[in-house]
Design an enzyme around this catalytic site. Structure first.
Site, mmCIF file in Angstrom:
data_model
loop_
_atom_site.group_PDB
_atom_site.id
_atom_site.type_symbol
_atom_site.label_atom_id
_atom_site.label_comp_id
_atom_site.label_asym_id
_atom_site.label_seq_id
_atom_site.Cartn_x
_atom_site.Cartn_y
_atom_site.Cartn_z
ATOM 1 C CG ASN A 81 4.815 8.376 36.788
ATOM 2 O OD1 ASN A 81 4.469 8.789 35.748
ATOM 3 N ND2 ASN A 81 3.509 8.202 37.550
ATOM 4 N N PRO A 118 -3.282 20.405 38.238
ATOM 5 C CG PRO A 118 -1.191 21.724 40.757
ATOM 6 C CD PRO A 118 -2.431 20.339 39.984
ATOM 7 C CD GLU A 140 -5.404 8.672 31.068
ATOM 8 O OE1 GLU A 140 -5.202 8.284 32.751
ATOM 9 O OE2 GLU A 140 -5.714 8.356 30.741
ATOM 10 C CB CYS A 190 -1.005 9.263 37.679
ATOM 11 S SG CYS A 190 -1.229 6.761 37.144
ATOM 12 C CD GLU A 193 -2.780 7.306 28.157
ATOM 13 O OE1 GLU A 193 -2.193 7.068 28.504
ATOM 14 O OE2 GLU A 193 -2.854 8.196 27.760
HETATM 15 N N1 LIG Z 1 -3.499 9.273 35.231
HETATM 16 C C1 LIG Z 1 -2.135 9.120 34.566
HETATM 17 O O1 LIG Z 1 -2.682 8.303 33.865
HETATM 18 C C2 LIG Z 1 -1.277 9.550 35.328
HETATM 19 C C3 LIG Z 1 -0.203 9.339 34.843
HETATM 20 C C4 LIG Z 1 0.768 9.692 35.422
HETATM 21 C C5 LIG Z 1 1.547 10.765 36.362
HETATM 22 N N2 LIG Z 1 -0.121 11.288 36.664
HETATM 23 C C6 LIG Z 1 0.212 12.468 37.849
HETATM 24 O O2 LIG Z 1 1.744 13.082 37.104
HETATM 25 C C7 LIG Z 1 2.190 14.482 37.921
HETATM 26 C C8 LIG Z 1 3.703 14.054 38.420
HETATM 27 O O3 LIG Z 1 3.989 14.251 37.010
HETATM 28 P P1 LIG Z 1 5.087 15.546 36.794
HETATM 29 O O4 LIG Z 1 5.430 15.982 37.592
HETATM 30 O O5 LIG Z 1 5.298 15.264 35.736
HETATM 31 O O6 LIG Z 1 3.452 16.224 35.737
HETATM 32 P P2 LIG Z 1 3.177 17.637 35.902
HETATM 33 O O7 LIG Z 1 2.031 18.026 35.446
HETATM 34 O O8 LIG Z 1 4.218 19.530 36.523
HETATM 35 O O9 LIG Z 1 3.995 17.584 34.476
HETATM 36 C C9 LIG Z 1 3.427 16.780 32.667
HETATM 37 C C10 LIG Z 1 4.167 17.843 31.794
HETATM 38 O O10 LIG Z 1 3.190 18.600 31.657
HETATM 39 C C11 LIG Z 1 4.542 19.391 31.446
HETATM 40 N N3 LIG Z 1 4.293 21.038 31.280
HETATM 41 C C12 LIG Z 1 4.215 22.265 32.119
HETATM 42 N N4 LIG Z 1 3.114 22.681 32.391
HETATM 43 C C13 LIG Z 1 2.980 22.917 31.226
HETATM 44 C C14 LIG Z 1 1.930 23.935 30.238
HETATM 45 N N5 LIG Z 1 2.300 24.783 31.445
HETATM 46 N N6 LIG Z 1 1.764 24.175 29.541
HETATM 47 C C15 LIG Z 1 2.260 22.493 28.719
HETATM 48 N N7 LIG Z 1 2.435 21.616 28.959
HETATM 49 C C16 LIG Z 1 3.203 21.461 30.813
HETATM 50 C C17 LIG Z 1 5.898 18.945 31.734
HETATM 51 O O11 LIG Z 1 7.011 19.455 31.100
HETATM 52 C C18 LIG Z 1 5.297 17.914 32.009
HETATM 53 O O12 LIG Z 1 5.991 17.466 29.877
HETATM 54 C C19 LIG Z 1 1.301 13.407 39.166
HETATM 55 O O13 LIG Z 1 0.304 13.981 39.621
HETATM 56 C C20 LIG Z 1 0.843 11.937 38.933
HETATM 57 O O14 LIG Z 1 -0.116 11.672 38.853
HETATM 58 C C21 LIG Z 1 -0.856 10.739 35.841
#
Ligand SMILES: NC(=O)c1ccc[n+]([C@@H]2O[C@H](COP(=O)([O-])OP(=O)(O)OC[C@H]3O[C@@H](n4cnc5c(N)ncnc54)[C@H](O)[C@@H]3O)[C@@H](O)[C@H]2O)c1
Length: 475
Positions: free
Chosen positions: A138, A216, A235, A269, A449
């Site tokens: 995002n 997850p 995060e 998020c 952060e």
């Molecule tokens: N708190 C924050 O600062 C913040 C900011 C932005 C997004 N988010 C959260 O992110 C989520 C949406 O993003 P998304 O769909 O990309 O999340 P996601 O958890 O599906 O993926 C995030 C990243 O993790 C990687 N990944 C996936 N499985 C993995 C594994 N088993 N081991 C290592 N890396 C792995 C993905 O390729 C991607 O780069 C939402 O829940 C949102 O709230 C949080």
């Protein structure tokens, strides 16, 4: 190895318009090992520089990002689908973050502690080594900047893996760091999904993982890190409350609610998606929010006046529309939006668009109120008293952000203190300046952060004892 060199392409359309814009190769074990090897070599050079020297290079990188704002913002819009208007702001908070940590780099220091007999101790603030950053889709450029700036300022190397849905804009960051003068391999990009992420987290030469993504995946990251006793910054997601008291400035509260729900197509998020409104002003507030939501201009994200572009991909669009359908089945009322949107412009027809949605008659146990939707869907809930709303606002496993609108200054601070969230905004929302720490409570993660405190997340403290007398014999 600089992965960004593999991918120099001109991209005419946002990926979320349903067209393939570029193909990147996933990094496997060989590439991950190479990246770690290069990062280790670069770390040796970088960590020996003074903080001031590191800061100078980061300032130069910040200057270059600022100068190339338009180019990077266009790339980010193409990468993600967010409006160019917002992408520019993401780039601004990115170079600001580099400037902030560049400024701190020269003053990172330990302390001197006087001990009996003239002996003393001191602490050294030392880098961790090779850090890994894993990003969500995002805020691709901003996430990479918010992780790499403090990591590099503290003397670390960083290998960054963007989301496979948004692999491109971070390559510009790698290019800029290199041109600004960081040693080759100090900031490296590897591409791929879960498998590449796992290889990085499990690598024995990786000292820390900073992750932004879902709960997850965050759970898996922490499990992998636990096996290697590696520190992590997490995060994660949120389902944040925005509390609107009847004594608020209504116009500001309405603007705040829109900012809390509809930036980046609602894929944020820290969005305040549970909007609690005090009963006395519920009707007035709802009427104004609906009017303002219906005015949001949806369309080509590269146009100046567009305020909402397409969602990231088809499965995600279907998931978000599914939440709206389920909300209706569970008794919520759709006041506006929540439908698939097909723009008239033929070049946008394949895009993953939906209309921003306002739901009312929501109850705390509905799925739309409990789960992170990560799309443009606002749930309005009504409340009577401060005590009641605080209990309901805190009744969630998440704890990323929160907000309160009121003119009563005592109430504002009382509510901010009671809310179980890492961030609370009083009389505004989604304001996250780089000087302030950002991060979650509860299942929204830990570590921070931005802000000075983030130095703690990317450094470790060594204690040195200095004996000024003789060694006392105990044997
Ligand atoms: N708190 C924050 O600062 C913040 C900011 C932005 C997004 N988010 C959260 O992110 C989520 C949406 O993003 P998304 O769909 O990309 O999340 P996601 O958890 O599906 O993926 C995030 C990243 O993790 C990687 N990944 C996936 N499985 C993995 C594994 N088993 N081991 C290592 N890396 C792995 C993905 O390729 C991607 O780069 C939402 O829940 C949102 O709230 C949080």
């Amino acid at each position: 190895m600089s992965a960004w060199q593999l991918c120099e392409v001109t991209l005419p359309f946002p990926v979320s318009l349903g067209r393939v814009i570029a193909t990147v190769t996933c990094s496997g074990e060989k590439e991950v090992n190479l990246a770690v090897q290069d990062a280790k070599a670069a770390f040796k050079i970088w960590s020996k520089k003074s903080g001031l020297e590191r800061g100078q290079i980061l300032f130069e990188a910040a200057r270059m990002i600022r100068e190339r704002t338009e180019e990077i913002a266009i790339m980010e819009t193409i990468n993600n689908g967010k409006s160019i208007f917002e992408a520019r702001d993401d780039i601004k908070t990115s170079w600001q973050c580099l400037e902030f940590f560049a400024g701190l780099a020269g003053s990172m220091a330990g302390e001197h502690i006087q001990l009996p007999g003239g002996s003393f101790g001191y602490t050294r603030r030392e880098p961790l080594g090779v850090c890994v950053g894993i990003g969500a889709w995002n805020y691709p450029f901003q996430i990479a900047s918010w992780k790499s700036a403090p990591a590099l300022a503290c003397g670390n190397a960083m290998i960054f893996k963007p989301s496979p849905f948004t692999p491109l804009s971070v390559l510009l960051l790698a290019e800029i760091y290199t041109e600004a003068g960081v040693p080759p391999g100090l900031f490296n990009v590897v591409q791929g999904g879960a498998a590449t992420g796992q290889l990085l987290c499990q690598h024995h030469d990786v000292a820390k993982v900073s992750f932004t993504g879902s709960v997850p995946t965050g759970t898996k990251i922490i499990e992998m890190a636990a096996k290697g006793i590696k520190p992590v910054t997490l995060e994660l997601g949120g389902k944040s409350p925005l509390i609107i008291f009847s004594d608020c400035d209504l116009e500001n509260a309405v603007k705040g609610a829109l900012i809390a729900n509809f930036l980046t197509q609602g894929e944020v998020c820290c969005n305040g998606t549970r909007v609690f409104v005090q009963k006395e002003i519920l009707d007035k507030f709802t009427e104004q929010v609906v009017k303002a939501t219906q005015r949001i201009k949806i369309g080509d994200p590269l146009l100046e006046d567009t305020r909402m572009g397409p969602l990231i991909n088809r499965p995600h669009l279907e998931r978000v529309l599914g939440f709206v359908k389920q909300a209706k089945e569970q008794g919520a009322k759709v006041l506006c939006g929540g439908d698939l949107h097909v723009p008239r412009d033929p070049k946008l027809k394949g895009g993953y668009y939906m209309t921003p949605c306002v739901l009312t008659d929501c109850k705390d146990d509905m799925t739309c109120v409990k789960e992170e939707i990560f799309g443009p869907v606002m749930s309005i809930l009504s409340f009577d008293t401060e005590a009641e709303v605080l209990e309901r606002a805190n009744n969630t496993t998440f704890g990323l952000a929160s907000g309160v609108f009121t003119r009563d200054v005592q109430r504002a601070h009382r509510v901010a203190a009671e809310l179980q969230a890492g961030v609370c905004c009083i009389n505004n929302y989604n304001i996250n300046p780089v000087e302030l720490p950002f991060g979650g409570y509860k299942k929204s993660g830990f570590g921070r952060e931005n802000g000075r405190v983030t130095v703690e997340c990317y450094s470790q403290l060594k204690t040195v004892y200095v004996e000024m007398g003789d060694v006392e014999s105990v044997f």
